[in-house]
Scaffold this motif. Structure first.
Motif, PDB file in Angstrom:
ATOM      1  N   ILE A 188       0.847  -1.185   0.000  1.00  0.00           N
ATOM      2  CA  ILE A 188       0.000   0.000   0.000  1.00  0.00           C
ATOM      3  C   ILE A 188       0.887   1.240   0.000  1.00  0.00           C
ATOM      4  O   ILE A 188       2.068   1.184   0.350  1.00  0.00           O
ATOM      5  CB  ILE A 188      -0.957   0.009   1.210  1.00  0.00           C
ATOM      6  CG1 ILE A 188      -0.174   0.085   2.532  1.00  0.00           C
ATOM      7  CG2 ILE A 188      -1.865  -1.215   1.203  1.00  0.00           C
ATOM      8  CD1 ILE A 188      -1.073   0.258   3.756  1.00  0.00           C
ATOM      9  N   ASP A 189       0.317   2.373  -0.385  1.00  0.00           N
ATOM     10  CA  ASP A 189       1.077   3.616  -0.468  1.00  0.00           C
ATOM     11  C   ASP A 189       1.610   4.020   0.909  1.00  0.00           C
ATOM     12  O   ASP A 189       0.911   3.921   1.914  1.00  0.00           O
ATOM     13  CB  ASP A 189       0.181   4.720  -1.032  1.00  0.00           C
ATOM     14  CG  ASP A 189       0.974   5.971  -1.351  1.00  0.00           C
ATOM     15  OD1 ASP A 189       1.041   6.866  -0.478  1.00  0.00           O
ATOM     16  OD2 ASP A 189       1.549   6.042  -2.447  1.00  0.00           O
ATOM     17  N   VAL A 195       4.029   7.940   9.210  1.00  0.00           N
ATOM     18  CA  VAL A 195       4.115   9.369   9.524  1.00  0.00           C
ATOM     19  C   VAL A 195       5.554   9.622   9.993  1.00  0.00           C
ATOM     20  O   VAL A 195       6.037   8.957  10.914  1.00  0.00           O
ATOM     21  CB  VAL A 195       3.139   9.772  10.632  1.00  0.00           C
ATOM     22  CG1 VAL A 195       3.357  11.221  11.030  1.00  0.00           C
ATOM     23  CG2 VAL A 195       1.699   9.548  10.184  1.00  0.00           C
ATOM     24  N   THR A 196       6.239  10.545   9.360  1.00  0.00           N
ATOM     25  CA  THR A 196       7.602  10.911   9.753  1.00  0.00           C
ATOM     26  C   THR A 196       7.621  12.389  10.094  1.00  0.00           C
ATOM     27  O   THR A 196       7.133  13.224   9.330  1.00  0.00           O
ATOM     28  CB  THR A 196       8.598  10.625   8.598  1.00  0.00           C
ATOM     29  OG1 THR A 196       8.516   9.249   8.224  1.00  0.00           O
ATOM     30  CG2 THR A 196      10.027  10.955   9.021  1.00  0.00           C
TER      31      THR A 196
END
Length: 199
Positions: A188-189, A195-196
């Motif tokens: 998946i994308d 989250v970075t």
């Protein structure tokens, strides 16, 4: 590319198993034991347990599970289930993964502040042990898959293999030679998964 990442890339689900494994049973057993031994666990509790079966003993696992499934799967729909059991039995061996509930209870008693969390921590340990074994096998060219026929066959397997009462079955891993290739794996994308911040 990290060597660890390359090893993780080789870990894929293999249903087409055979008995043409180049490692000896002793070498395979040692590999599985070391992978579990080196897997992390909460408070170094080492709660993971394993039953490692080869040959006829491995085939017995899938015969027993199949017999239990036959009681609950309608007869007219059982053919695919039976075929799956045969594919697992066709491999060189099976690892039964357990977690020792006496160890978990001991942690709960000794560290009451975290008592509610220890069953979850045990599941984490189980998953890491399973991934470690699966990846170690894959690195040696041995195919495997992770199955979850619990609690359907817990009692039958416990009786057949004299499993301690405190061991709770988590998963089953049939393994053997890779008798088929692997399809491309889709992901998946990243935007939906990660989250970075702060870089």
């Amino acid at each position: 590319m990290s060597h660890v990442i390359e090893q993780l890339r080789t870990r894929r689900t293999q249903y087409a198993l055979g008995k043409n494994v180049t490692l000896s049973a002793d070498e395979t057993e040692a590999l599985i034991k070391e992978a579990i031994r080196l897997s992390p666990s909460a408070f170094n509790s080492q709660s993971s347990r394993a039953v490692i079966l080869f040959g006829a003993e491995s085939e017995k696992v899938w015969s027993l599970i199949g017999a239990e499934l036959r009681q609950i799967v309608p007869a007219e729909a059982f053919a695919p289930t039976e075929a799956k059991m045969k594919s697992f039995a066709a491999g060189a061996g099976t690892v039964l993964f357990y977690e020792d509930q006496d160890t978990v209870k001991g942690l709960q008693e000794n560290f009451p502040l975290y008592a509610e969390a220890f069953p979850g921590f045990s599941q984490h340990s189980a998953g890491m042990a399973q991934l470690a074994v699966w990846t170690a096998l894959a690195e040696k060219g041995i195919g495997a898959s992770l199955q979850h026929y619990s609690p359907i066959a817990d009692a039958a397997l416990a009786k057949a293999f004299n499993i301690p009462a405190s061991w709770k079955l988590q998963a089953q891993m049939p393994f053997g030679s890779n008798e088929a290739g692997f399809a491309a794996k889709d992901f998946i994308d990243d935007s939906k998964r990660f989250v970075t911040l702060g870089k």
